[in-house]
Write a protein that holds these residues in place. Structure first.
Motif, short mmCIF file in Angstrom:
data_model
loop_
_atom_site.label_atom_id
_atom_site.label_comp_id
_atom_site.label_asym_id
_atom_site.label_seq_id
_atom_site.Cartn_x
_atom_site.Cartn_y
_atom_site.Cartn_z
N CYS A 20 0.83 -1.21 0.00
CA CYS A 20 0.00 0.00 0.00
C CYS A 20 0.87 1.26 0.00
CB CYS A 20 -0.93 0.01 1.21
SG CYS A 20 -2.23 -1.23 1.09
N GLN A 21 1.96 1.22 0.74
CA GLN A 21 2.84 2.40 0.79
C GLN A 21 3.51 2.66 -0.54
OE1 GLN A 21 5.55 1.46 3.93
NE2 GLN A 21 4.15 2.03 5.57
N THR A 22 3.93 1.61 -1.23
CA THR A 22 4.66 1.81 -2.48
C THR A 22 3.75 1.93 -3.69
OG1 THR A 22 4.92 -0.58 -2.74
CG2 THR A 22 6.70 0.61 -1.64
N SER A 23 2.56 1.38 -3.63
CA SER A 23 1.71 1.40 -4.82
C SER A 23 1.01 2.74 -5.00
CB SER A 23 0.67 0.28 -4.75
OG SER A 23 -0.23 0.50 -3.70
N GLU A 24 0.74 3.47 -3.94
CA GLU A 24 0.02 4.73 -4.08
C GLU A 24 0.77 5.72 -4.97
OE1 GLU A 24 -2.02 8.25 -1.41
OE2 GLU A 24 -1.11 6.55 -0.42
N PRO A 25 2.06 5.99 -4.73
CA PRO A 25 2.76 6.92 -5.64
C PRO A 25 2.82 6.39 -7.08
CG PRO A 25 4.08 6.52 -3.66
CD PRO A 25 2.92 5.60 -3.61
N HIS A 26 2.96 5.08 -7.22
CA HIS A 26 3.02 4.51 -8.56
C HIS A 26 1.68 4.70 -9.28
CE1 HIS A 26 4.07 1.76 -11.76
NE2 HIS A 26 2.99 1.05 -11.52
N ILE A 27 0.59 4.46 -8.60
CA ILE A 27 -0.73 4.63 -9.21
C ILE A 27 -0.97 6.09 -9.56
CG2 ILE A 27 -3.21 4.50 -8.73
CD1 ILE A 27 -2.62 1.92 -7.18
N LEU A 28 -0.57 7.00 -8.70
CA LEU A 28 -0.74 8.43 -8.99
C LEU A 28 0.08 8.83 -10.22
CD1 LEU A 28 -0.68 9.94 -5.38
CD2 LEU A 28 -2.66 9.64 -6.89
N ALA A 29 1.30 8.32 -10.34
CA ALA A 29 2.14 8.62 -11.51
C ALA A 29 1.50 8.06 -12.78
CB ALA A 29 3.54 8.05 -11.32
N MET B 106 -1.72 7.56 -13.29
CA MET B 106 -2.89 8.39 -13.60
C MET B 106 -2.47 9.68 -14.28
SD MET B 106 -5.18 7.75 -10.17
CE MET B 106 -6.22 9.15 -10.48
N LYS B 107 -1.39 10.28 -13.80
CA LYS B 107 -0.89 11.51 -14.40
C LYS B 107 -0.44 11.25 -15.84
CE LYS B 107 2.38 15.21 -13.39
NZ LYS B 107 3.45 15.67 -12.49
N HIS B 108 0.24 10.12 -16.05
CA HIS B 108 0.69 9.75 -17.39
C HIS B 108 -0.51 9.54 -18.33
CE1 HIS B 108 2.96 7.83 -20.57
NE2 HIS B 108 2.13 6.79 -20.52
N TYR B 109 -1.54 8.84 -17.88
CA TYR B 109 -2.72 8.60 -18.71
C TYR B 109 -3.45 9.91 -19.02
CZ TYR B 109 -2.26 3.57 -18.15
OH TYR B 109 -1.81 2.29 -18.19
N GLU B 110 -3.47 10.83 -18.07
CA GLU B 110 -4.09 12.13 -18.34
C GLU B 110 -3.33 12.86 -19.42
OE1 GLU B 110 -4.23 14.08 -14.56
OE2 GLU B 110 -5.87 12.82 -13.83
N LYS B 111 -1.99 12.81 -19.39
CA LYS B 111 -1.18 13.44 -20.44
C LYS B 111 -1.46 12.80 -21.80
CE LYS B 111 2.86 14.88 -17.78
NZ LYS B 111 4.31 14.64 -17.57
#
Length: 126
Positions: free
Chosen positions: A76-85, A87-92
């Motif tokens: 949970c600690q490591t996946s949250e930043p990865h998922i946010l990154a 999501m940001k990539h998919y938005e771009k």
């Protein structure tokens, strides 16, 4: 009174030192009791073995549960930043796709880009 006490001590000593031989019935009873004691020891050994096995299994499951909890927490600690990154990539990528679709739709509608005049003027310049 002391006489009876002394006599009882002497009889007690004679009985405990083996001067009297046990009867056949008492020897048979003793053999039965010893056999029962051996059976009970075997049963108790079996119960003890099962209890120790169950205790070891319980400790193993508790250790696995503890490790699973640690791994879940780390995930949970490591996946949250990865998922946010991601999501940001998919938005771009979606924004780039929208821009590309807009350019393509504008080029199809714009008469200057679609007329033959502009392509002729570019050929003469070359």
């Amino acid at each position: 009174m002391q006489r009876w006490l002394g006599l009882s001590v002497v009889v007690g000593l004679v009985m405990t030192t083996g001067c009297s031989t046990p009867s056949e019935e008492s020897r048979e009873r003793l053999a039965v009791l010893e056999a029962e004691a051996e059976e009970l020891d075997a049963v108790l050994d079996n119960v003890e073995e099962r209890l120790l096995g169950n205790q070891a299994m319980l400790q193993t499951w508790q250790e696995l549960g503890r490790r699973h909890q640690e791994v879940t927490q780390l995930h949970c600690q490591t996946s949250e930043p990865h998922i946010l990154a991601r999501m940001k990539h998919y938005e771009k990528m979606e924004e780039r796709g929208r821009q590309t679709r807009r350019r393509n739709s504008v080029a199809a509608v714009d008469p200057v880009l679609t007329s033959g005049k502009s392509s002729k003027s570019q050929q003469g310049a070359n």
